[in-house]
Scaffold this active site. Structure first.
Site, PDB file in Angstrom:
ATOM      1  N   ARG A  99       0.882  -1.070  -0.063  1.00 49.04           N
ATOM      2  CA  ARG A  99      -0.143  -0.105  -0.066  1.00 49.04           C
ATOM      3  C   ARG A  99       0.722   1.133  -0.112  1.00 49.04           C
ATOM      4  NH1 ARG A  99      -3.022   3.927   0.684  1.00 49.04           N
ATOM      5  NH2 ARG A  99      -5.124   4.163   1.541  1.00 49.04           N
ATOM      6  N   ASP A 147      -3.998   8.423  -0.730  1.00 49.89           N
ATOM      7  CA  ASP A 147      -5.243   7.588  -0.569  1.00 49.89           C
ATOM      8  C   ASP A 147      -6.009   7.929  -1.858  1.00 49.89           C
ATOM      9  OD1 ASP A 147      -7.353   5.920   0.132  1.00 49.89           O
ATOM     10  OD2 ASP A 147      -8.085   7.048   1.730  1.00 49.89           O
ATOM     11  N   GLU A 163     -11.499   4.461  -4.530  1.00 55.91           N
ATOM     12  CA  GLU A 163     -11.516   2.893  -4.674  1.00 55.91           C
ATOM     13  C   GLU A 163     -11.942   2.825  -6.059  1.00 55.91           C
ATOM     14  OE1 GLU A 163     -10.725   0.882  -2.202  1.00 55.91           O
ATOM     15  OE2 GLU A 163     -10.105   2.372  -0.923  1.00 55.91           O
ATOM     16  N   ARG A 180      -1.101  -5.508   5.184  1.00 59.83           N
ATOM     17  CA  ARG A 180      -0.473  -4.957   3.899  1.00 59.83           C
ATOM     18  C   ARG A 180       1.022  -4.187   4.479  1.00 59.83           C
ATOM     19  NH1 ARG A 180      -5.367  -2.293   1.035  1.00 59.83           N
ATOM     20  NH2 ARG A 180      -5.294  -1.160   3.118  1.00 59.83           N
TER      21      ARG A 180
END
Length: 220
Positions: free
Chosen positions: A41, A46, A49, A92
């Site tokens: 990640r 961010d 999605e 992750r």
């Protein structure tokens, strides 16, 4: 057996050291990579999605898929080098990654296809301000922060590597008090493969019970 392990390590497409992981990889979405089965990640950013949509000029825009396509373009055919920063709640590796000496998190922010996470790092705040001022990517749309989208769509958003809520058996103690959550963590720490009796070795990580855990390849 030692020379076989040396050959196996030489042929591995993915290498790991104390804080670095390098090798080829593919984009899973706009901020996650699959590097030979290890999920990484991107640190400090961010992205929307994968199934998330934004609204641009009154039209639905698949901003999540565009973010994924951008990251895929950046990593295509490139040797990736990732410096581990943390491990998240989904097990992750969280890392700062480069491809062709380009910081992937920075590139995603500059394209306006990811937001900075100041609670994790302030290194991308300047790039985010510039992308916002130029109305690039999501900054030229009405969009929901990815974290808010995940909270509002818990059934739609499937974590890459979910943590099981089932009661787990108590792991056997590791010699020397060293503990690695899994083989990915052992490789990331530069400790794998682990031999029976060595700090960090646990039978749970030794799939074939031959005394060598987190082997670089499966012998036939």
């Amino acid at each position: 057996m030692k020379w076989l392990l040396v050959i196996g390590l030489t042929l591995m497409p993915l290498t790991a050291s104390a804080q670095y992981i390098s090798g080829s990889g593919r984009a899973m979405d706009g901020d996650s990579l699959d590097m030979a089965g290890i999920v990484v990640r991107l640190h400090g950013v961010d992205a929307p999605e994968l199934n998330q949509t934004c609204s641009r000029q009154g039209q639905s825009w698949a901003c999540g898929k565009e973010a994924s396509a951008k990251l895929a373009q950046l990593v295509n055919g490139a040797e990736l080098r990732c410096e581990q920063r943390d491990v998240d709640g989904y097990d992750r590796i969280v890392a700062t990654c480069t491809a062709r000496q380009v910081d992937l998190g920075q590139a995603m922010i500059e394209a306006g296809l990811a937001v900075a996470l100041p609670q994790s790092s302030d290194r991308y705040l300047g790039a985010e301000a510039r992308a916002k001022a130029m109305k690039l990517g999501i900054w030229n749309s009405d969009f929901q922060q990815p974290a808010d989208y995940r909270a509002a769509n818990p059934r739609v958003h499937q974590p890459k590597r979910p943590v099981s809520t089932a009661r787990q058996p108590i792991a056997s103690p590791s010699p020397g008090g060293v503990y690695y959550r899994n083989c990915s963590a052992a490789w990331a720490a530069g400790a794998a493969p682990l031999y029976r009796g060595q700090p960090g070795y646990r039978p749970e990580m030794d799939g074939d019970g031959d005394g060598v855990a987190c082997e670089p390849f499966r012998r036939r």
